[in-house]
Write an enzyme that holds these catalytic residues in place. Structure first.
Site, PDB file in Angstrom:
ATOM      1  N   THR A   1      56.609  80.919 123.621  1.00 34.62           N
ATOM      2  CA  THR A   1      56.489  79.921 122.554  1.00 34.62           C
ATOM      3  C   THR A   1      55.807  80.558 121.352  1.00 34.62           C
ATOM      4  O   THR A   1      54.997  81.460 121.521  1.00 34.62           O
ATOM      5  CB  THR A   1      55.634  78.760 123.104  1.00 34.62           C
ATOM      6  OG1 THR A   1      56.398  78.061 124.058  1.00 34.62           O
ATOM      7  CG2 THR A   1      55.175  77.804 122.022  1.00 34.62           C
TER       8      THR A   1
ATOM      9  N   ARG B   1      62.408  66.678 129.516  1.00 36.32           N
ATOM     10  CA  ARG B   1      60.980  67.055 129.525  1.00 36.32           C
ATOM     11  C   ARG B   1      60.514  67.574 128.150  1.00 36.32           C
ATOM     12  O   ARG B   1      61.186  68.382 127.516  1.00 36.32           O
ATOM     13  CB  ARG B   1      60.753  68.127 130.605  1.00 36.32           C
ATOM     14  CG  ARG B   1      59.315  68.601 130.731  1.00 36.32           C
ATOM     15  CD  ARG B   1      59.061  69.863 129.943  1.00 36.32           C
ATOM     16  NE  ARG B   1      57.704  70.369 130.149  1.00 36.32           N
ATOM     17  CZ  ARG B   1      57.128  71.286 129.365  1.00 36.32           C
ATOM     18  NH1 ARG B   1      57.787  71.803 128.356  1.00 36.32           N
ATOM     19  NH2 ARG B   1      55.909  71.685 129.596  1.00 36.32           N
TER      20      ARG B   1
ATOM     21  N   GLY C   1      57.000  69.194 126.242  1.00 38.27           N
ATOM     22  CA  GLY C   1      55.657  69.722 126.491  1.00 38.27           C
ATOM     23  C   GLY C   1      54.682  69.344 125.390  1.00 38.27           C
ATOM     24  O   GLY C   1      54.892  68.370 124.653  1.00 38.27           O
ATOM     25  N   ASP C   2      53.639  70.109 125.280  1.00 39.59           N
ATOM     26  CA  ASP C   2      52.584  69.816 124.304  1.00 39.59           C
ATOM     27  C   ASP C   2      52.944  70.256 122.877  1.00 39.59           C
ATOM     28  O   ASP C   2      52.418  69.710 121.905  1.00 39.59           O
ATOM     29  CB  ASP C   2      51.292  70.537 124.710  1.00 39.59           C
ATOM     30  CG  ASP C   2      51.500  72.051 124.748  1.00 39.59           C
ATOM     31  OD1 ASP C   2      52.466  72.502 125.412  1.00 39.59           O
ATOM     32  OD2 ASP C   2      50.718  72.783 124.112  1.00 39.59           O
TER      33      ASP C   2
ATOM     34  N   THR D   1      49.598  77.386 123.212  1.00 37.52           N
ATOM     35  CA  THR D   1      50.683  77.835 124.092  1.00 37.52           C
ATOM     36  C   THR D   1      50.171  77.891 125.522  1.00 37.52           C
ATOM     37  O   THR D   1      49.045  78.303 125.763  1.00 37.52           O
ATOM     38  CB  THR D   1      51.240  79.204 123.666  1.00 37.52           C
ATOM     39  OG1 THR D   1      52.221  79.616 124.633  1.00 37.52           O
ATOM     40  CG2 THR D   1      50.163  80.265 123.557  1.00 37.52           C
ATOM     41  N   GLY D   2      50.997  77.437 126.441  1.00 40.24           N
ATOM     42  CA  GLY D   2      50.568  77.428 127.840  1.00 40.24           C
ATOM     43  C   GLY D   2      51.307  76.348 128.600  1.00 40.24           C
ATOM     44  O   GLY D   2      52.352  75.866 128.150  1.00 40.24           O
TER      45      GLY D   2
ATOM     46  N   GLY E   1      52.274  73.121 129.320  1.00 37.70           N
ATOM     47  CA  GLY E   1      52.188  71.951 128.458  1.00 37.70           C
ATOM     48  C   GLY E   1      51.652  70.692 129.107  1.00 37.70           C
ATOM     49  O   GLY E   1      50.974  69.890 128.463  1.00 37.70           O
TER      50      GLY E   1
HETATM   51  N1  ASP Z   1      53.476  74.893 125.879  1.00 34.67           N
HETATM   52  C1  ASP Z   1      54.886  75.061 126.035  1.00 34.67           C
HETATM   53  C2  ASP Z   1      55.440  73.893 126.813  1.00 34.67           C
HETATM   54  O1  ASP Z   1      54.804  73.456 127.753  1.00 34.67           O
HETATM   55  C3  ASP Z   1      55.257  76.323 126.746  1.00 34.67           C
HETATM   56  C4  ASP Z   1      54.648  77.598 126.205  1.00 34.67           C
HETATM   57  O2  ASP Z   1      53.644  77.537 125.494  1.00 34.67           O
HETATM   58  O3  ASP Z   1      55.174  78.702 126.475  1.00 34.67           O
HETATM   59  O4  ASP Z   1      56.539  73.472 126.532  1.00 34.67           O
END
Ligand code: ASP
Length: 317
Positions: free
Chosen positions: A183, A211, A213-214, A234-235, A237
């Site tokens: 991301t 779905r 994410g954050d 990033t992480g 989510g």
């Molecule tokens: N945070 C993103 C999500 O959960 C994924 C990512 O940061 O790689 O969609």
């Protein structure tokens, strides 16, 4: 007045053991090009919002990152992207989720912020708005990436979904992963003292049921406020959503008077860790102080400012 820009290309299991020299060079070049694009705007007196869009568009165009062209595949084998942007000078925000065939989702997020009268558009409606506004589209083939495809093929018949750089699958043992994508996000401070932040992603491989994410959720993956900070996360989510990460950092600064670094450490290294949430963030405050904070092995990241500071890094310290 001075300016600053911070960017990321994803966090996760990013270690010297999974990267060869060519890969390091690719990431170095990709991150440097995005820093060039974003600081190019800031140098010429452009706004933080436009610098964030320029930096993120550059990362979206590079297939090594999980955003735009390099977006991961869903359970149905398509690319559904999420993005958000926020202007810290007036708390305006624009976000999109589950969009397809948009070449640069961050450009569409800015368009939502400026011209839709709304904050958050999703799916086909967001696509319709994009067409009305003349936003650049791209065919499915543009988003096809062999590495991404193989990553999806490995888990498409399972209920597993997968974070880009994670060694373990989120619902059990992970099939072999490439660990190569991420991301993307940026935060900028412009010469007028205004902050902005943005994030763009393909989400998680094999995600289903629409779905989200954050990343596109204002306050979770993306937040900017001139009174405090600009943040892109990033992480994993699901955890970042529940921890309302970006706004929590801002609140700790605004209501408790913490510095940027004190606030990010509490949220990323304590609160998120206790919940089991892996990942990190990039941040800038209104004085140009910057921070990279992550609880994963690494995070692709970069920083450049008007004082000549120039950083590109991947691994933990
Ligand atoms: N945070 C993103 C999500 O959960 C994924 C990512 O940061 O790689 O969609």
């Amino acid at each position: 007045m001075s300016f600053s820009l911070v960017i990321h290309g994803g966090a996760g299991n990013i270690t010297p053991a999974i990267m060869n020299k060519d890969q390091e060079l690719n990431y170095h070049n990709g991150l440097s090009a995005a820093l060039d694009a974003g600081t190019g705007v800031l140098k010429q007196g452009g706004t933080a919002v436009d610098a964030v869009v320029a930096a993120i568009s550059c990362l979206e165009d590079n297939p090594i990152f999980n955003a735009g062209r390099g977006a991961v595949f869903t359970k149905k084998g398509v690319n559904e992207m999420d993005a958000a942007i926020m202007d810290g000078s007036n708390l305006a925000a624009g976000a999109i989720a589950g969009v397809r065939n948009i070449k640069n989702p961050i450009v569409l997020a800015r368009e939502v912020m400026l011209h839709s009268g709304h904050v958050f558009l999703s799916g086909t409606g967001a696509g319709e708005f994009a067409l009305n506004r003349g936003i650049e589209m791209a065919p499915d083939e543009y988003f096809f990436n062999k590495d991404r495809y193989d990553q999806w093929i490995e888990i498409r018949d399972s209920d597993f979904y997968q974070l880009d750089h994670k060694e373990d699958n989120l619902k059990g043992a992970l099939p072999k992963t490439d660990h190569k994508f991420g991301t993307v996000g940026a935060a900028a401070l412009d010469k007028f003292g205004n902050l902005a932040a943005g994030t763009s992603t393909g989400g998680m491989t094999n995600k289903r049921f629409g779905r989200i994410g954050d990343s596109p959720v204002i306050g979770s993956g993306t937040y900017a406020n001139n009174r405090t900070c600009a943040i892109s996360c990033t992480g994993h989510g699901e955890y970042f959503l529940r921890a309302v990460v970006a706004y929590d950092v801002s609140c700790l600064m605004e209501y408790k008077g913490l510095t940027l670094q004190e606030a990010t450490r509490i949220v990323v290294k304590d609160k998120l860790v206790k919940m089991g949430g892996e990942g990190g963030l990039i941040a800038l405050d209104a004085k140009g102080n910057f921070d990279f904070c992550f609880n994963s092995a690494g995070m692709y990241r970069g920083m450049r400012n008007s004082e000549g500071k120039d950083i590109v890094a991947y691994y933990g310290v």
